[in-house]
Design a protein around this motif. Structure first.
Motif, PDB file in Angstrom:
ATOM      1  N   ASP A   1     -71.921-112.914  35.846  1.00  0.00           N
ATOM      2  CA  ASP A   1     -71.264-112.249  34.719  1.00  0.00           C
ATOM      3  C   ASP A   1     -72.238-112.021  33.573  1.00  0.00           C
ATOM      4  O   ASP A   1     -72.215-110.975  32.915  1.00  0.00           O
ATOM      5  N   ILE A   2     -73.130-112.988  33.345  1.00  0.00           N
ATOM      6  CA  ILE A   2     -74.097-112.857  32.261  1.00  0.00           C
ATOM      7  C   ILE A   2     -75.180-111.842  32.607  1.00  0.00           C
ATOM      8  O   ILE A   2     -75.512-110.960  31.799  1.00  0.00           O
ATOM      9  N   LEU A   3     -75.737-111.919  33.814  1.00  0.00           N
ATOM     10  CA  LEU A   3     -76.908-111.123  34.165  1.00  0.00           C
ATOM     11  C   LEU A   3     -76.563-109.696  34.587  1.00  0.00           C
ATOM     12  O   LEU A   3     -77.346-108.777  34.328  1.00  0.00           O
ATOM     13  N   VAL A   4     -75.407-109.490  35.219  1.00  0.00           N
ATOM     14  CA  VAL A   4     -75.107-108.194  35.832  1.00  0.00           C
ATOM     15  C   VAL A   4     -74.102-107.394  35.015  1.00  0.00           C
ATOM     16  O   VAL A   4     -74.308-106.206  34.750  1.00  0.00           O
ATOM     17  N   PHE A   5     -73.032-108.027  34.587  1.00  0.00           N
ATOM     18  CA  PHE A   5     -71.935-107.267  33.991  1.00  0.00           C
ATOM     19  C   PHE A   5     -72.034-107.162  32.470  1.00  0.00           C
ATOM     20  O   PHE A   5     -71.922-106.071  31.912  1.00  0.00           O
ATOM     21  N   GLN A   6     -72.220-108.275  31.795  1.00  0.00           N
ATOM     22  CA  GLN A   6     -72.182-108.238  30.333  1.00  0.00           C
ATOM     23  C   GLN A   6     -73.313-107.411  29.741  1.00  0.00           C
ATOM     24  O   GLN A   6     -73.154-106.834  28.663  1.00  0.00           O
ATOM     25  N   THR A   7     -74.434-107.342  30.417  1.00  0.00           N
ATOM     26  CA  THR A   7     -75.565-106.554  29.907  1.00  0.00           C
ATOM     27  C   THR A   7     -75.404-105.064  30.172  1.00  0.00           C
ATOM     28  O   THR A   7     -76.267-104.265  29.753  1.00  0.00           O
ATOM     29  N   ARG A   8     -74.337-104.642  30.850  1.00  0.00           N
ATOM     30  CA  ARG A   8     -74.115-103.226  31.149  1.00  0.00           C
ATOM     31  C   ARG A   8     -72.868-102.670  30.461  1.00  0.00           C
ATOM     32  O   ARG A   8     -72.446-101.560  30.773  1.00  0.00           O
TER      33      ARG A   8
ATOM     34  N   LYS B   1     -72.269 -98.648  52.148  1.00  0.00           N
ATOM     35  CA  LYS B   1     -73.715 -98.691  52.313  1.00  0.00           C
ATOM     36  C   LYS B   1     -74.435 -97.881  51.238  1.00  0.00           C
ATOM     37  O   LYS B   1     -75.513 -98.254  50.775  1.00  0.00           O
ATOM     38  N   ASN B   2     -73.829 -96.762  50.847  1.00  0.00           N
ATOM     39  CA  ASN B   2     -74.478 -95.867  49.878  1.00  0.00           C
ATOM     40  C   ASN B   2     -74.058 -96.142  48.437  1.00  0.00           C
ATOM     41  O   ASN B   2     -74.412 -95.374  47.541  1.00  0.00           O
ATOM     42  N   TYR B   3     -73.289 -97.233  48.230  1.00  0.00           N
ATOM     43  CA  TYR B   3     -72.790 -97.498  46.880  1.00  0.00           C
ATOM     44  C   TYR B   3     -73.919 -97.950  45.969  1.00  0.00           C
ATOM     45  O   TYR B   3     -74.772 -98.761  46.353  1.00  0.00           O
ATOM     46  N   GLN B   4     -73.951 -97.410  44.769  1.00  0.00           N
ATOM     47  CA  GLN B   4     -74.911 -97.802  43.747  1.00  0.00           C
ATOM     48  C   GLN B   4     -74.178 -98.374  42.549  1.00  0.00           C
ATOM     49  O   GLN B   4     -73.230 -97.762  42.053  1.00  0.00           O
ATOM     50  N   PHE B   5     -74.617 -99.535  42.115  1.00  0.00           N
ATOM     51  CA  PHE B   5     -73.960-100.186  40.990  1.00  0.00           C
ATOM     52  C   PHE B   5     -74.174 -99.349  39.736  1.00  0.00           C
ATOM     53  O   PHE B   5     -75.282 -98.875  39.479  1.00  0.00           O
TER      54      PHE B   5
ATOM     55  N   MET C   1     -62.841-101.742  38.026  1.00  0.00           N
ATOM     56  CA  MET C   1     -63.728-102.685  38.698  1.00  0.00           C
ATOM     57  C   MET C   1     -64.097-103.837  37.764  1.00  0.00           C
ATOM     58  O   MET C   1     -64.192-104.996  38.200  1.00  0.00           O
ATOM     59  N   TYR C   2     -64.278-103.539  36.485  1.00  0.00           N
ATOM     60  CA  TYR C   2     -64.604-104.595  35.522  1.00  0.00           C
ATOM     61  C   TYR C   2     -63.411-105.533  35.332  1.00  0.00           C
ATOM     62  O   TYR C   2     -63.591-106.745  35.191  1.00  0.00           O
TER      63      TYR C   2
END
Length: 601
Positions: free
Chosen positions: A162-169, A97-101, A112-113
């Protein structure tokens, strides 16, 4: 009211117990850190007591008609490992519940990646394997079309995330610095070739479904996300201990996929010519995919025994199949050879070294007993540490990484040596990098009594025995893993660096050795530690040379026990006989006693 007060008291007691458990754990961790690292001081700030610890043991009875202030319902009690506490939800739900990306992701070390890349690769494999099947074979029908579309758009959703969340980070390196700024990471991805391929693979050709129907070939751009597949391979091989197993599986999958595509093309060619129209095409009997896959295996591996093509189309198709089969099969065999060769490179090196040594010993006619011991050393050294010389591996690493590995392996042992207590910590770090590993066989002499000591030994694994006694074969003490011996010889001078006993290996023994030359080179840069070490060495030598019976302990047993003192009356008679110059029995006895005293001296 009574029930509410009981619930409140129970909650407060549970909170206090939890705080006590937390404080004890923190205290234990601090003590453990002090034991591991003596430089950690105890002046650290003690953990602040929580309000629950300062609260009274019993709570006042709440006023009538109202709930006590701060009273929590039983369902909201926290999870605790103690049996006296009750709980409703477990801590992993709290963490979820308290997890922050994370705002930035390290693509090299973040597991995780790697897990996310696994899902992306699974979606990519769905498209690569099933688009040809749905296009060639009649497995996609109007009755099950909604299931196919559901899986298709689920894979598209994974692509989009994958494009919007992961690759941009994803973090990247620019000018030697690790960039974690959100805007910079996004701009780096938008300028990369990866972004162009990701956008191309998500072309919305599905809108043509309304005009030409659900044709799987319109989803072919989804197979262009191959860069995620190769990145997943690199990341997975970096974290696997036996990466060659995955390489073998991947190479086998390449071969199976080429056969899979060929079977789909064969069914399409048979359907184009007409099922069962000639002896070469598929006759439409049995499981269509299995029959076509069997034909593809026989064609690509060039087993033979296939029916001859009849028409020009069949002849051209078969020629292309043969050429492709020979090329693809040779590539697969070559790649499999490289994978197996890389996996067994160490074993091959070990066998070549051993064969060269055996050839050398046979040429010079070395005795068989010595040859057998050499072979035993090779086999045990290879099986115990996976290499013949650890320095060959460590020499490739930077100096800082070699130091980190040496600290993890040897620091706990070396820091306990009495000779090095109080020395400069950096000096000990430099000394750790000079240690070298040596393997001794059973009954091998590590050092012999009387020889010049030029090394210090640290037992990594196995046992050694210190021998002494009149015959030099009595076991005085057995040293086990973690013990240190020979440290005084490194700094002793004036003849004090000779070994005082024989030391042999009891079974196979792995020892770390520090040379006197290496230590002297280190001490040049640490004069204070050099003075301290020499002072300690002199003190230890002085204590070792003291007779044991000074403290009341029984002295060493003498081979020739001392002669008992002559009685005083008998001495007076002997002295009188000497003054008289007689030649009687007393004079002869007096002369005999003089000889014995001279011999004893």
């Amino acid at each position: 009211r009574i029930g509410s007060a009981t619930s409140m008291s129970s909650a407060i007691i549970n909170n206090r117990l939890q705080e006590l458990v937390k404080l004890f754990k923190e205290r234990t961790e601090k003590v453990k850190e002090k034991l591991i690292d003596p430089d950690v001081t105890s002046d650290e700030e003690s953990p602040a007591a929580s309000p629950a610890k300062l609260a009274p043991a019993a709570a006042p009875v709440p006023p009538p008609g109202g709930e006590p202030e701060g009273d929590k319902p039983a369902g909201d009690e926290h999870y605790c490992e103690m049996l006296c506490c009750t709980f409703k939800y477990r801590p992993w739900l709290d963490r979820l519940k308290n997890y922050q990306f994370p705002s930035s992701i390290d693509p090299l070390t973040n597991l995780m990646y790697v897990l996310w890349l696994f899902f992306v690769v699974m979606a990519w494999n769905w498209n690569c394997w099933l688009i040809p099947v749905r296009w060639a074979f009649p497995y996609q029908t109007s009755a099950n079309i909604h299931y196919w579309l559901l899986m298709d758009y689920l894979c598209d959703l994974i692509y989009l995330l994958d494009i919007l969340v992961f690759q941009t980070r994803l973090q990247f390196v620019r000018g030697g610095d690790i960039i974690t700024d959100k805007k910079a990471m996004k701009e780096n991805y938008l300028r990369s070739q990866r972004f162009k391929m990701d956008v191309l693979c998500l072309l919305p050709l599905d809108f043509f479904y309304f005009k030409v129907g659900v044709n799987p070939l319109l989803r072919f751009p989804r197979c262009l996300k191959y860069m995620a597949f190769f990145e997943f391979n690199n990341r997975l091989e970096a974290i696997l201990s036996k990466a060659y197993i995955y390489r073998v599986i991947r190479t086998t999958a390449y071969l199976l996929y080429s056969l899979h595509v060929n079977s789909c093309l064969y069914y399409w060619a048979s359907d184009y010519e007409g099922l069962g129209s000639t002896t070469w095409v598929y006759d439409g009997e049995g499981n269509s995919y299995i029959r076509c896959y069997y034909w593809a295996v026989k064609t690509l591996i060039t087993i033979g025994g296939l029916p001859d093509p009849k028409t020009l189309f069949e002849i051209m198709f078969q020629l292309l199949n043969y050429f492709t089969g020979v090329f693809a099969f040779s590539v697969m065999i070559g790649q499999m050879r490289d994978v197996v060769g890389a996996a067994t490179a160490g074993q091959t090196y070990y066998r070549s070294c051993m064969d060269s040594t055996i050839k050398y010993m046979n040429f010079y006619k070395i005795p068989k007993t010595v040859q057998n011991r050499v072979k035993t050393w090779y086999e045990y050294t290879w099986h115990s540490q996976g290499m013949l010389d650890e320095l060959e591996l460590l020499v490739q690493l930077p100096d800082k990484m070699r130091l980190d590995i040496a600290i993890d392996v040897n620091y706990n042992i070396v820091s306990k040596v009495a000779l090095f207590q109080g020395c400069d910590r950096q000096m000990i770090f430099d000394m750790l990098k000079r240690l070298r590993s040596v393997v001794y066989l059973p009954n091998d002499y590590v050092c012999k009594k009387g020889e010049i000591g030029r090394e210090m030994y640290i037992i990594q694994a196995g046992q050694v025995q210190v021998l002494g006694g009149p015959d030099g074969k009595t076991v005085l003490v057995t040293l086990k893993a973690g013990s240190v011996f020979g440290e005084i010889s490194l700094l002793a001078a004036g003849g004090g660096n000779r070994r005082t006993a024989n030391v042999i290996a009891h079974g196979f023994a792995n020892l770390f050795i520090l040379d006197k030359k290496d230590l002297n080179e280190i001490l040049v840069h640490y004069p204070e530690s050099q003075k301290l070490l020499r002072k300690k060495a002199k003190k230890m030598l002085k204590n070792n040379n003291k007779p044991k019976d000074e403290k009341g302990a029984p002295g060493e047993s003498l081979i020739i026990p001392p002669k008992t003192d002559t009685p005083k009356l008998f001495q007076a008679a002997l002295a009188a006989a000497g003054r008289m110059g007689g030649k009687g029995p007393l004079a002869q006895l007096r002369w005999r006693l003089k000889e014995l005293k001279a011999m004893q001296a």
